[in-house]
Motif scaffolding. Structure first.
Motif, PDB file in Angstrom:
ATOM      1  N   ARG A   1      36.912  48.110  38.719  1.00  0.00           N
ATOM      2  CA  ARG A   1      36.883  47.149  39.972  1.00  0.00           C
ATOM      3  C   ARG A   1      38.280  46.367  40.019  1.00  0.00           C
ATOM      4  NH1 ARG A   1      32.853  44.381  38.893  1.00  0.00           N
ATOM      5  NH2 ARG A   1      31.545  45.324  40.438  1.00  0.00           N
ATOM      6  N   THR A   2      39.084  46.452  41.094  1.00  0.00           N
ATOM      7  CA  THR A   2      40.368  46.139  41.419  1.00  0.00           C
ATOM      8  C   THR A   2      40.556  44.555  41.543  1.00  0.00           C
ATOM      9  OG1 THR A   2      40.507  46.177  43.925  1.00  0.00           O
ATOM     10  CG2 THR A   2      40.980  48.070  42.512  1.00  0.00           C
ATOM     11  N   ALA A   3      41.788  43.897  41.314  1.00  0.00           N
ATOM     12  CA  ALA A   3      42.045  42.576  41.487  1.00  0.00           C
ATOM     13  C   ALA A   3      41.663  42.309  42.721  1.00  0.00           C
ATOM     14  CB  ALA A   3      43.631  42.247  41.144  1.00  0.00           C
ATOM     15  N   ASP A   4      41.867  42.957  43.966  1.00  0.00           N
ATOM     16  CA  ASP A   4      41.880  42.644  45.285  1.00  0.00           C
ATOM     17  C   ASP A   4      40.019  42.645  45.501  1.00  0.00           C
ATOM     18  OD1 ASP A   4      44.446  42.804  45.901  1.00  0.00           O
ATOM     19  OD2 ASP A   4      44.400  44.600  46.781  1.00  0.00           O
ATOM     20  N   GLU A   5      39.122  43.407  44.719  1.00  0.00           N
ATOM     21  CA  GLU A   5      38.070  43.411  45.149  1.00  0.00           C
ATOM     22  C   GLU A   5      37.404  42.084  44.354  1.00  0.00           C
ATOM     23  OE1 GLU A   5      36.170  47.877  45.125  1.00  0.00           O
ATOM     24  OE2 GLU A   5      37.727  47.245  43.185  1.00  0.00           O
ATOM     25  N   TYR A   6      37.863  41.609  43.275  1.00  0.00           N
ATOM     26  CA  TYR A   6      37.494  40.339  42.403  1.00  0.00           C
ATOM     27  C   TYR A   6      37.892  39.403  43.339  1.00  0.00           C
ATOM     28  CZ  TYR A   6      36.129  42.567  37.975  1.00  0.00           C
ATOM     29  OH  TYR A   6      35.598  43.072  36.802  1.00  0.00           O
ATOM     30  N   ALA A   7      39.116  39.407  44.063  1.00  0.00           N
ATOM     31  CA  ALA A   7      39.620  38.402  44.819  1.00  0.00           C
ATOM     32  C   ALA A   7      38.524  37.886  46.008  1.00  0.00           C
ATOM     33  CB  ALA A   7      41.123  38.561  45.338  1.00  0.00           C
ATOM     34  N   VAL A   8      38.171  39.190  46.638  1.00  0.00           N
ATOM     35  CA  VAL A   8      37.318  38.952  47.886  1.00  0.00           C
ATOM     36  C   VAL A   8      36.037  38.292  47.378  1.00  0.00           C
ATOM     37  CG1 VAL A   8      36.001  40.032  49.506  1.00  0.00           C
ATOM     38  CG2 VAL A   8      38.454  40.578  49.090  1.00  0.00           C
ATOM     39  N   TRP A   9      35.406  38.693  46.295  1.00  0.00           N
ATOM     40  CA  TRP A   9      34.075  38.271  45.773  1.00  0.00           C
ATOM     41  C   TRP A   9      34.279  36.634  45.406  1.00  0.00           C
ATOM     42  CZ3 TRP A   9      33.416  36.691  40.553  1.00  0.00           C
ATOM     43  CH2 TRP A   9      32.340  36.525  40.162  1.00  0.00           C
TER      44      TRP A   9
ATOM     45  N   SER B   1      39.716  46.482  31.809  1.00  0.00           N
ATOM     46  CA  SER B   1      39.778  45.521  33.051  1.00  0.00           C
ATOM     47  C   SER B   1      40.678  44.435  32.828  1.00  0.00           C
ATOM     48  CB  SER B   1      38.406  44.687  32.702  1.00  0.00           C
ATOM     49  OG  SER B   1      38.186  43.929  31.565  1.00  0.00           O
ATOM     50  N   LEU B   2      41.527  44.488  31.686  1.00  0.00           N
ATOM     51  CA  LEU B   2      42.559  43.467  31.727  1.00  0.00           C
ATOM     52  C   LEU B   2      43.560  43.411  32.726  1.00  0.00           C
ATOM     53  CD1 LEU B   2      43.322  40.926  30.193  1.00  0.00           C
ATOM     54  CD2 LEU B   2      44.608  42.354  28.441  1.00  0.00           C
ATOM     55  N   PHE B   3      44.000  44.533  32.994  1.00  0.00           N
ATOM     56  CA  PHE B   3      45.110  44.575  33.929  1.00  0.00           C
ATOM     57  C   PHE B   3      44.638  44.018  35.132  1.00  0.00           C
ATOM     58  CE2 PHE B   3      46.843  47.121  37.460  1.00  0.00           C
ATOM     59  CZ  PHE B   3      48.154  46.882  37.445  1.00  0.00           C
ATOM     60  N   ASN B   4      43.511  44.332  35.806  1.00  0.00           N
ATOM     61  CA  ASN B   4      43.088  43.789  37.043  1.00  0.00           C
ATOM     62  C   ASN B   4      42.649  42.353  37.079  1.00  0.00           C
ATOM     63  OD1 ASN B   4      43.053  46.172  38.577  1.00  0.00           O
ATOM     64  ND2 ASN B   4      41.337  47.052  37.533  1.00  0.00           N
ATOM     65  N   MET B   5      42.301  41.796  35.711  1.00  0.00           N
ATOM     66  CA  MET B   5      42.070  40.301  35.668  1.00  0.00           C
ATOM     67  C   MET B   5      43.134  39.609  35.626  1.00  0.00           C
ATOM     68  SD  MET B   5      39.042  39.737  35.628  1.00  0.00           S
ATOM     69  CE  MET B   5      37.391  40.350  35.254  1.00  0.00           C
ATOM     70  N   ARG B   6      44.296  40.118  35.035  1.00  0.00           N
ATOM     71  CA  ARG B   6      45.700  39.460  34.902  1.00  0.00           C
ATOM     72  C   ARG B   6      46.408  39.555  36.474  1.00  0.00           C
ATOM     73  NH1 ARG B   6      49.148  39.166  30.312  1.00  0.00           N
ATOM     74  NH2 ARG B   6      47.997  40.868  29.343  1.00  0.00           N
ATOM     75  N   ASN B   7      46.047  40.445  37.178  1.00  0.00           N
ATOM     76  CA  ASN B   7      46.688  40.617  38.541  1.00  0.00           C
ATOM     77  C   ASN B   7      45.834  39.611  39.459  1.00  0.00           C
ATOM     78  OD1 ASN B   7      48.660  42.298  38.241  1.00  0.00           O
ATOM     79  ND2 ASN B   7      47.413  44.034  38.887  1.00  0.00           N
ATOM     80  N   LEU B   8      44.573  39.402  39.277  1.00  0.00           N
ATOM     81  CA  LEU B   8      44.007  38.379  39.774  1.00  0.00           C
ATOM     82  C   LEU B   8      44.391  36.953  39.806  1.00  0.00           C
ATOM     83  CD1 LEU B   8      41.357  37.284  41.532  1.00  0.00           C
ATOM     84  CD2 LEU B   8      40.034  37.199  39.395  1.00  0.00           C
ATOM     85  N   ALA B   9      44.759  36.865  38.423  1.00  0.00           N
ATOM     86  CA  ALA B   9      45.174  35.409  38.287  1.00  0.00           C
ATOM     87  C   ALA B   9      46.661  35.390  38.853  1.00  0.00           C
ATOM     88  CB  ALA B   9      45.117  34.992  36.768  1.00  0.00           C
ATOM     89  N   ARG B  10      47.393  36.264  38.761  1.00  0.00           N
ATOM     90  CA  ARG B  10      48.972  36.143  39.072  1.00  0.00           C
ATOM     91  C   ARG B  10      49.054  36.254  40.644  1.00  0.00           C
ATOM     92  NH1 ARG B  10      51.948  40.236  34.570  1.00  0.00           N
ATOM     93  NH2 ARG B  10      52.005  38.815  32.981  1.00  0.00           N
TER      94      ARG B  10
ATOM     95  N   GLU C   1      49.708  31.760  35.737  1.00  0.00           N
ATOM     96  CA  GLU C   1      50.073  32.598  34.692  1.00  0.00           C
ATOM     97  C   GLU C   1      48.659  32.667  33.783  1.00  0.00           C
ATOM     98  OE1 GLU C   1      51.471  36.142  32.652  1.00  0.00           O
ATOM     99  OE2 GLU C   1      52.211  35.207  34.429  1.00  0.00           O
ATOM    100  N   PRO C   2      48.102  33.529  33.498  1.00  0.00           N
ATOM    101  CA  PRO C   2      46.810  33.173  32.571  1.00  0.00           C
ATOM    102  C   PRO C   2      47.135  33.270  31.083  1.00  0.00           C
ATOM    103  CG  PRO C   2      46.986  35.589  33.252  1.00  0.00           C
ATOM    104  CD  PRO C   2      47.939  35.037  33.852  1.00  0.00           C
ATOM    105  N   ILE C   3      46.464  32.762  30.254  1.00  0.00           N
ATOM    106  CA  ILE C   3      46.404  32.747  28.862  1.00  0.00           C
ATOM    107  C   ILE C   3      45.417  33.728  28.632  1.00  0.00           C
ATOM    108  CG2 ILE C   3      45.966  31.648  26.604  1.00  0.00           C
ATOM    109  CD1 ILE C   3      46.517  28.948  28.040  1.00  0.00           C
ATOM    110  N   ILE C   4      46.033  34.934  27.772  1.00  0.00           N
ATOM    111  CA  ILE C   4      44.972  35.949  27.482  1.00  0.00           C
ATOM    112  C   ILE C   4      44.868  35.814  25.937  1.00  0.00           C
ATOM    113  CG2 ILE C   4      44.678  38.598  27.550  1.00  0.00           C
ATOM    114  CD1 ILE C   4      45.382  37.274  30.272  1.00  0.00           C
ATOM    115  N   ILE C   5      43.396  36.149  25.549  1.00  0.00           N
ATOM    116  CA  ILE C   5      43.067  35.802  24.199  1.00  0.00           C
ATOM    117  C   ILE C   5      43.473  37.322  23.596  1.00  0.00           C
ATOM    118  CG2 ILE C   5      41.058  35.676  22.614  1.00  0.00           C
ATOM    119  CD1 ILE C   5      41.978  33.196  24.676  1.00  0.00           C
ATOM    120  N   GLY C   6      44.213  37.605  22.466  1.00  0.00           N
ATOM    121  CA  GLY C   6      44.743  38.576  21.929  1.00  0.00           C
ATOM    122  C   GLY C   6      46.309  38.651  22.016  1.00  0.00           C
ATOM    123  N   ASP C   7      46.707  38.127  23.042  1.00  0.00           N
ATOM    124  CA  ASP C   7      48.240  38.229  23.380  1.00  0.00           C
ATOM    125  C   ASP C   7      49.035  37.421  22.208  1.00  0.00           C
ATOM    126  OD1 ASP C   7      48.047  39.652  25.686  1.00  0.00           O
ATOM    127  OD2 ASP C   7      48.794  37.993  26.890  1.00  0.00           O
TER     128      ASP C   7
END
Length: 255
Positions: free
Chosen positions: A34-42, A69-78, A84-90
């Motif tokens: 699922r892409t960042a754009d799809e998450y954004a619409v929902w 999934s992390l790439f798309n979640m990060r893009n959703l936030a940005r 700029e999201p805080i990512i657990i594990g970064d």
């Protein structure tokens, strides 16, 4: 407001904190494609239904056990939320609990986040039972260190496996049966699943306490933990917010 995103193997939780309380939570099936754009619409539609706008989100913290999934979640936030999201594990992100295991890097982010949520609310040595895709038993010391635990198949996973592996067994709902001995196939399966998991939980908790020798506070959390309320003899507290409470604390530590 803070947006906390917790991506599990089965579901992804979006929760919004207004500075005082968690005001709303939504879940969507986890799909790494699922892409960042799809998450954004929902997400935009659900936000509007509650009277919120994207510009209300001032910060974001993300935990995921699905790396794809992390790439798309990060893009959703940005791109869509402009934060700029805080990512657990970064690298450099403080978790707030120590790890005493053979290989600390292999401990799932969700387990550490949930451990942090628990130590903020409960005293002493803890056993955290998280019922999700897997059922995990995590031991957390009084001095806020993750010390290890147990990973068992989740109850929904067991139901699906039973149905898919045996041609004549139907898919069933997980409920507490009135009696242990089932009078038909569905009742027999429901009893085996429900009371089997109660036996698993109580048996493993007792083995942990016997092996360790310390006193523990035992907490149940996760999607189906509430089903066990009143049936388990060892779970003392049920708390569905441990993970998002942990994400909130991590954001406070790193903001």
């Amino acid at each position: 407001m803070l947006l906390a995103i917790d991506t599990g193997n089965t579901n992804t939780l979006f929760a919004i904190h207004d500075g005082k309380d968690w005001v709303v939570e939504w879940r969507i099936a986890t799909d790494a494609a699922r892409t960042a754009d799809e998450y954004a619409v929902w997400f935009h539609q659900l936000m509007e239904m509650q009277g919120f706008k994207f510009t209300d989100i001032e910060a974001c913290v993300i935990s995921t056990v699905v790396p794809q999934s992390l790439f798309n979640m990060r893009n959703l936030a940005r791109r869509h939320l402009k934060v700029e999201p805080i990512i657990i594990g970064d690298e450099g992100v403080k978790i707030g609990v120590g790890v005493r295991t053979d290989n600390p890097k292999e401990v799932g982010a969700d387990r550490l986040v949930t451990a942090l949520g628990a130590v903020q609310k409960y005293k002493g040595n803890l056993i955290i039972i998280d019922s999700g895709t897997a059922t995990t038993f995590d031991v957390v010391s009084e001095d806020k260190h993750f010390e290890g635990g147990i990973i068992a198949p989740g109850i929904n996973l067991s139901v699906r496996a039973l149905h898919e592996a045996a041609a004549q067994l139907p898919r069933i709902a997980i409920v507490k049966p009135n009696k242990v001995i089932g009078k038909n196939t569905v009742e027999a399966m429901q009893s085996g699943i429900f009371w089997g998991y109660i036996g698993l939980i109580d048996g493993l908790v007792r083995k942990i306490i016997e092996e360790d020798g310390r006193d523990f506070t035992v907490i149940g959390t996760g999607g189906v933990a509430s089903l066990f309320q009143g049936a388990s003899e060892t779970i003392q507290h049920y708390d569905s917010n441990l993970t998002i409470d942990g994400l909130l604390e991590i954001w406070r530590l790193n903001k």
